[in-house]
Scaffold this motif. Structure first.
Motif, PDB file in Angstrom:
ATOM      1  N   UNK A  16      73.347  46.307  48.494  1.00  8.49           N
ATOM      2  CA  UNK A  16      73.929  45.443  47.466  1.00  8.49           C
ATOM      3  C   UNK A  16      75.296  45.951  47.035  1.00  8.49           C
ATOM      4  N   UNK A  17      75.413  47.253  46.855  1.00  6.21           N
ATOM      5  CA  UNK A  17      76.690  47.837  46.465  1.00  6.21           C
ATOM      6  C   UNK A  17      77.754  47.586  47.523  1.00  6.21           C
ATOM      7  N   UNK A  18      77.381  47.697  48.786  1.00  4.04           N
ATOM      8  CA  UNK A  18      78.344  47.511  49.881  1.00  4.04           C
ATOM      9  C   UNK A  18      78.840  46.073  49.948  1.00  4.04           C
ATOM     10  N   UNK A  19      77.921  45.107  49.917  1.00  3.64           N
ATOM     11  CA  UNK A  19      78.347  43.710  50.057  1.00  3.64           C
ATOM     12  C   UNK A  19      79.132  43.246  48.830  1.00  3.64           C
ATOM     13  N   UNK A  20      78.766  43.726  47.632  1.00  6.17           N
ATOM     14  CA  UNK A  20      79.509  43.301  46.450  1.00  6.17           C
ATOM     15  C   UNK A  20      80.922  43.884  46.447  1.00  6.17           C
ATOM     16  N   UNK A  21      81.051  45.152  46.828  1.00  2.00           N
ATOM     17  CA  UNK A  21      82.381  45.754  46.870  1.00  2.00           C
ATOM     18  C   UNK A  21      83.262  45.074  47.906  1.00  2.00           C
ATOM     19  N   UNK A  22      82.723  44.823  49.084  1.00  2.54           N
ATOM     20  CA  UNK A  22      83.538  44.265  50.162  1.00  2.54           C
ATOM     21  C   UNK A  22      83.988  42.849  49.826  1.00  2.54           C
ATOM     22  N   UNK A  23      83.069  41.991  49.411  1.00  4.94           N
ATOM     23  CA  UNK A  23      83.472  40.617  49.088  1.00  4.94           C
ATOM     24  C   UNK A  23      84.379  40.581  47.859  1.00  4.94           C
ATOM     25  N   UNK A  24      84.113  41.445  46.881  1.00  2.00           N
ATOM     26  CA  UNK A  24      85.000  41.502  45.726  1.00  2.00           C
ATOM     27  C   UNK A  24      86.404  41.916  46.104  1.00  2.00           C
ATOM     28  N   UNK A  25      86.516  42.954  46.953  1.00  2.26           N
ATOM     29  CA  UNK A  25      87.824  43.402  47.415  1.00  2.26           C
ATOM     30  C   UNK A  25      88.529  42.319  48.236  1.00  2.26           C
ATOM     31  N   UNK A  26      87.798  41.663  49.118  1.00  2.00           N
ATOM     32  CA  UNK A  26      88.401  40.638  49.974  1.00  2.00           C
ATOM     33  C   UNK A  26      88.977  39.502  49.146  1.00  2.00           C
TER      34      UNK A  26
END
Length: 275
Positions: free
Chosen positions: A74-84
């Motif tokens: 969850x942490x990985x997907x939220x960080x990546x999509x948020x950054x993108x």
């Protein structure tokens, strides 16, 4: 109708192309997701941790490394999509403003960003689910993918909102990072003794955390908590829409408009006024 579809398709194509050109985001997807989830699974102890799943009320005893791996995914997907989404919004807001001032419908620009976000979130969530299934076997992989997708959508629109209001890139990156760390860190029963606090119900990924935990260790359906997560997405999306609307409005203030000289008066009129 064909004109609107054409405008939407053009804006979506540019939005997707901008994400694809973000090589750093592509590296994060390819490397960060498996690295972070595998480290969470291999480093944390595998001793059972008793916890109550609020979504169903049942008592569970998942292994510590498995519940931490879910939190890491969850942490990985939220960080990546948020950054993108933050990077795309922050770097492209001048272009979006020029398009809006030139008459390009802002509704089509917003819908294009949502479509690009949905595609990016679906790809990242499916990849994170596949990596999880390679490490260990959750009981409901489809529900896990849906939970990750909802969390990715939520942080994606948060990234749009941060990109529309932040003045410097480092501010937005820090805001997304700290939001995800606080959000998921407080909900992990292994790392936080307050994971069952009523406060966690108001965190952005609460619904996704409950749904993904149920997906990993229970056979029960939790449509209510999936709906909670998508409600968070809708609410955050509304705020991001207002911020985007404000950022792309006409920036020409009355004081900055060019001064148009009035009609020139003749010398006789000037002399008469002087007398």
């Amino acid at each position: 109708m064909s004109r609107h579809l054409g405008l939407f398709a053009t804006a979506t194509r540019y939005a997707v192309t901008e994400h694809v050109r973000n090589r750093f985001a592509m590296v994060l997807v390819a490397v960060f997701i498996p690295l972070w989830t595998m480290l969470a699974y291999s480093v944390m102890p595998d001793s059972p941790a008793r916890m109550r799943l609020r979504a169903t009320g049942e008592m569970l005893a998942p292994r510590g490394n498995e519940i931490t791996e879910i939190s890491g995914a969850l942490n990985a997907v939220t960080l990546i999509t948020g950054f993108m989404m933050f990077a795309a919004t922050f770097s492209g807001h001048d272009f979006d403003r020029r398009l809006a001032m030139a008459g390009y419908p802002r509704a089509h620009l917003v819908l294009a960003k949502v479509a690009a976000l949905a595609m990016a979130s679906a790809a990242v969530s499916a990849y994170a689910t596949a990596v999880t299934c390679l490490i260990w076997t959750p009981r409901q992989p489809v529900l896990l993918a849906v939970a990750l997708f909802g969390a990715a959508l939520t942080y994606g629109v948060l990234g749009v909102g941060f990109g529309a209001v932040m003045r410097r890139e480092v501010e937005g990156m820090f805001a997304i990072l700290m939001t995800s760390i606080i959000d998921l860190g407080l909900q992990n029963p292994i790392t936080s003794s307050g994971s069952e606090s009523p406060v966690t119900r108001f965190l952005p990924s609460y619904g996704a955390m409950q749904a993904s935990t149920a997906a990993g260790f229970s056979t029960a359906d939790v449509p209510g908590h999936v709906a909670v997560q998508f409600s968070w997405f809708a609410g955050a999306g509304l705020v991001a829409l207002l911020a985007f609307h404000r950022r792309t409005r006409n920036a020409l203030l009355p004081a900055s408009r060019p001064h148009l000289p009035g009609p020139r008066r003749s010398s006789e009129d000037q002399a008469a006024n002087a007398s």
